[in-house]
Write a protein that holds these residues in place. Structure first.
Motif, PDB file in Angstrom:
ATOM      1  N   VAL A   1      43.323  41.589  38.367  1.00  0.00           N
ATOM      2  CA  VAL A   1      42.115  42.412  38.384  1.00  0.00           C
ATOM      3  C   VAL A   1      41.765  42.688  39.844  1.00  0.00           C
ATOM      4  CG1 VAL A   1      39.704  42.618  37.682  1.00  0.00           C
ATOM      5  CG2 VAL A   1      41.306  41.298  36.280  1.00  0.00           C
ATOM      6  N   ILE A   2      41.553  43.961  40.191  1.00  0.00           N
ATOM      7  CA  ILE A   2      41.242  44.315  41.581  1.00  0.00           C
ATOM      8  C   ILE A   2      39.885  43.718  41.947  1.00  0.00           C
ATOM      9  CG2 ILE A   2      40.913  46.191  43.234  1.00  0.00           C
ATOM     10  CD1 ILE A   2      42.521  47.983  41.283  1.00  0.00           C
ATOM     11  N   PRO A   3      39.800  42.938  43.016  1.00  0.00           N
ATOM     12  CA  PRO A   3      38.529  42.286  43.353  1.00  0.00           C
ATOM     13  C   PRO A   3      37.566  43.213  44.080  1.00  0.00           C
ATOM     14  CG  PRO A   3      40.186  41.697  44.962  1.00  0.00           C
ATOM     15  CD  PRO A   3      40.890  42.552  43.931  1.00  0.00           C
ATOM     16  N   ASN A   4      36.288  43.012  43.849  1.00  0.00           N
ATOM     17  CA  ASN A   4      35.246  43.598  44.678  1.00  0.00           C
ATOM     18  C   ASN A   4      34.703  42.505  45.577  1.00  0.00           C
ATOM     19  OD1 ASN A   4      32.228  44.016  45.240  1.00  0.00           O
ATOM     20  ND2 ASN A   4      32.826  46.066  44.605  1.00  0.00           N
ATOM     21  N   SER A   5      34.209  41.433  44.968  1.00  0.00           N
ATOM     22  CA  SER A   5      33.704  40.277  45.704  1.00  0.00           C
ATOM     23  C   SER A   5      34.031  39.042  44.879  1.00  0.00           C
ATOM     24  CB  SER A   5      32.185  40.397  45.904  1.00  0.00           C
ATOM     25  OG  SER A   5      31.633  39.198  46.387  1.00  0.00           O
ATOM     26  N   GLN A   6      35.050  38.307  45.272  1.00  0.00           N
ATOM     27  CA  GLN A   6      35.606  37.261  44.427  1.00  0.00           C
ATOM     28  C   GLN A   6      34.638  36.116  44.103  1.00  0.00           C
ATOM     29  OE1 GLN A   6      36.964  38.474  47.192  1.00  0.00           O
ATOM     30  NE2 GLN A   6      37.630  36.860  48.609  1.00  0.00           N
ATOM     31  N   SER A   7      33.623  35.913  44.922  1.00  0.00           N
ATOM     32  CA  SER A   7      32.646  34.858  44.631  1.00  0.00           C
ATOM     33  C   SER A   7      31.640  35.290  43.566  1.00  0.00           C
ATOM     34  CB  SER A   7      31.874  34.468  45.898  1.00  0.00           C
ATOM     35  OG  SER A   7      32.725  33.825  46.809  1.00  0.00           O
ATOM     36  N   LEU A   8      31.612  36.581  43.265  1.00  0.00           N
ATOM     37  CA  LEU A   8      30.685  37.115  42.265  1.00  0.00           C
ATOM     38  C   LEU A   8      31.401  37.736  41.075  1.00  0.00           C
ATOM     39  CD1 LEU A   8      28.244  38.915  44.755  1.00  0.00           C
ATOM     40  CD2 LEU A   8      27.897  36.679  43.691  1.00  0.00           C
ATOM     41  N   ASP A   9      32.663  38.155  41.269  1.00  0.00           N
ATOM     42  CA  ASP A   9      33.410  38.850  40.210  1.00  0.00           C
ATOM     43  C   ASP A   9      33.637  37.967  38.986  1.00  0.00           C
ATOM     44  OD1 ASP A   9      33.690  41.105  41.774  1.00  0.00           O
ATOM     45  OD2 ASP A   9      35.719  40.626  42.450  1.00  0.00           O
ATOM     46  N   THR A  10      33.433  38.541  37.817  1.00  0.00           N
ATOM     47  CA  THR A  10      33.830  37.918  36.551  1.00  0.00           C
ATOM     48  C   THR A  10      34.397  39.002  35.644  1.00  0.00           C
ATOM     49  OG1 THR A  10      31.625  38.241  35.603  1.00  0.00           O
ATOM     50  CG2 THR A  10      32.067  36.089  36.622  1.00  0.00           C
ATOM     51  N   VAL A  11      35.252  38.593  34.717  1.00  0.00           N
ATOM     52  CA  VAL A  11      35.743  39.500  33.681  1.00  0.00           C
ATOM     53  C   VAL A  11      34.808  39.363  32.484  1.00  0.00           C
ATOM     54  CG1 VAL A  11      37.588  39.972  32.034  1.00  0.00           C
ATOM     55  CG2 VAL A  11      38.148  39.428  34.413  1.00  0.00           C
TER      56      VAL A  11
END
Length: 607
Positions: A209-219
């Motif tokens: 999944v292309i990240p935007n902000s990995q500390s906030l990203d969830t699927v």
């Protein structure tokens, strides 16, 4: 020969005739109009078929069902769609932007969550529109258009996972995947009137999944019914031992409901009534979440900005939202700065501003961002424990009209991000639950459970969903009245029923009876004053203040109205105004002890 010449002459005469050309012109125009009408009908049919939600269609078939006696695949026969930032082998993930798609190669593998869903019997049918680079809250894309909100076509669908919410709301698929960074699943779920789930941070794989902000990203994922939502969760979430049924303890964040323009009768009241009909649900607790955060997240102190524009009593939530935005910018810059500066992508105006703010940002206190996040998770987990569920509005305002060219105001973002940041910065799981409509727009409420309590939260929604929807149906219509002639006696009877409910500490029920009394007789100060008392017990301080103001306009000697408005204003941190109310009460009743004590206490606070 003579006959032939005559025929030719007649032909030439007819061709040069004016009427002849008029007939020809009308015929040609008719053909063009008919053709254009058919084209437009085809175009309208195409919009109705996919609501402008798909970028591309394909079919990823599920893994073969194992022969009997193997258990049936949990998602067998279900279809789903994915937003434009999930990798599919052999396809280019576009991240909502053609320049991204142009500058990247086809994926060599399929995202882990997509493969997992296939293995469990689901069929993927295509890729959906999303806001560019997973920014945005409206659900509009300059390049691929705006998906049509099936619930209210005149309103935006919400972003960034707009297309995925739309295909579920339209019934085109059984469920859909999107990513939720700062509200990208919860917001469109609320705007489109469907269920939306943001899992605990790190609970569901983001590989591929292309990240935007990995500390906030969830699927996250969308569904129309709680059973499908739960099935998807039980496939994607980590395996866990079978847990015994737990009691459920709901906690209403009263200050968060102050940020919403949805009447409490259509949110808090609906929930309270639904719980009364179910077993295993404790009496709801009321809490000021802003104060809890202030005492439990000390690292947030440096981000508070004293400002007259900050909503009363939500300074800590606003500070939490600002840290969330700063963290997103920092990590987006780390992930994509080189691509942005090299490719110079063409972006929509709103998205361009956010991307430039991220790429040009500088940060000196990065460690503090992560410290706030760690403290926030501990604060929520200590509050909710194993059985707690925090109740908040999903979003503060109704969706914006699609024909509005106005950009979303700073005030809108402040209120929206204040609510969305609670789960984002704690990493806790959150579910958006639709509660019908208000003024023609879909409305919802959100449940937040502690980090890792995802299945408990999904089970809770499944358990209470039908009861919730029954209460939504009840509240959408007026309460039944003893009489229908609109007499003053009827309104007095309703007031007395409200008083009885109030004495029984059934605050929501009391509010509803007073509301019905006011409908019959809107010029009675006592009805407004009594409803204000119930609103105070519910923590609905703005509504209490408004009711007391109305009561005072109707009866300038109503001491209780001044006292109750003073109390409401004190809770909203409007100390000077509260002092004036208690002074008015003392003028009317010089010996009123409650007014005297309140005035003395507030004079110290107002210094």
């Amino acid at each position: 020969m003579l006959e032939t010449s005559k025929s030719l002459r007649l032909g030439r005469i007819n061709v040069s005739n004016t009427k002849f050309w008029i007939v020809i012109g009308i015929s040609v125009a008719g053909i063009i109009i008919l053709s254009e009408t058919r084209r437009r009908k085809r175009a309208k049919t195409e919009v109705r078929e996919d609501f402008g939600a798909f970028i591309e269609r394909f079919e990823l078939l599920p893994s073969p069902q194992q022969p009997l006696p193997a258990a049936r695949q949990l998602l067998s026969g279900l279809t789903f769609a994915i937003s434009d930032n999930f990798d599919v082998k052999g396809y280019v993930s576009g991240f909502g932007n053609p320049d991204w798609k142009r500058s990247h190669e086809p994926s060599v593998r399929t995202a882990a969550v997509v493969s997992c869903l296939q293995k469990n019997g689901a069929t993927c049918v295509g890729r959906t529109v999303m806001d560019e680079l997973a920014f945005g809250i409206r659900g509009e894309n300059m390049h691929y258009g705006r998906p049509t909100n099936p619930e209210v076509p005149s309103q935006v669908p919400g972003g960034s996972s707009s297309g995925s919410a739309v295909v579920v709301a339209a019934g085109l698929v059984d469920f859909a995947l999107g990513t939720d960074t700062i509200g990208c699943v919860r917001t469109p779920a609320s705007f489109c009137g469907v269920l939306g789930f943001r899992p605990s941070h790190g609970a569901v794989s983001t590989v591929g999944v292309i990240p935007n902000s990995q500390s906030l990203d969830t699927v996250g994922w969308f569904a129309r019914d709680p059973s499908t939502l739960r099935h998807v969760g039980h496939v994607l979430l980590p395996m866990s031992a079978l847990e015994p049924r737990r009691a459920r303890h709901f906690i209403f964040a009263d200050d968060c409901f102050q940020l919403s323009n949805i009447p409490k009768q259509k949110s808090m009241y609906v929930l309270s009534q639904a719980m009364e009909n179910l077993s295993g649900y404790q009496t709801p607790q009321h809490l000021n979440i802003d104060q809890h955060i202030a005492s439990s997240v000390p690292s947030l102190k440096g981000f508070r900005e004293p400002s007259p524009n900050v909503q009363h009593g939500t300074s800590n939530l606003k500070a939490l939202a600002s840290v969330m935005v700063l963290l997103q910018r920092y990590e987006f810059k780390t992930n994509h700065e080189e691509w942005v500066k090299t490719v110079k992508p063409k972006l929509g105006p709103d998205i361009s501003a956010q991307v430039l703010a991220a790429v040009n940002s500088t940060h000196d206190n990065i460690k503090t961002f992560y410290k706030v996040r760690t403290e926030m998770r501990a604060a929520l987990n200590s509050l909710l424990k194993d059985d707690g569920i925090l109740v908040i509005p999903t979003i503060s305002d109704s969706p914006r009209k699609v024909n509005s060219n106005k950009t979303l105001s700073t005030e809108f973002h402040d209120r929206a991000f204040a609510l969305l940041s609670i789960a984002n910065m704690s990493g806790c799981c959150q579910v958006t639950v639709p509660l019908g409509k208000h003024d023609g727009s879909p409305i919802s409420v959100s449940f937040i459970a502690s980090h890792g309590a995802d299945k408990f939260l999904l089970d809770t929604v499944l358990d209470m969903y039908s009861s919730l929807q029954e209460q939504v149906s009840v509240v959408s219509h007026s309460l039944p009245l003893p009489d229908s002639d609109g007499s003053i006696d009827t309104s007095e009877l309703l007031k007395e029923k409200g008083n009885a409910a109030f004495k029984g500490k059934q605050w929501n029920k009391a509010v509803n009876y007073y509301c019905e009394a006011i409908k019959l007789n809107g010029n009675n100060a006592t009805y407004y004053c009594n409803r204000a008392a119930a609103y105070l017990e519910l923590g609905c301080f703005q509504q209490a203040e408004a009711d007391c103001t109305r009561a005072i306009l109707l009866d300038k000697k109503n001491v209780k109205a001044y006292l109750r408005r003073g109390t409401a204003r004190e809770m909203l941190f409007c100390y000077k105004e509260a002092i004036q109310d208690f002074k008015h009460a003392l003028v009317l009743e010089p010996q009123n002890k409650a007014a005297k004590l309140a005035e003395e206490r507030l004079k110290k606070l107002a210094v």
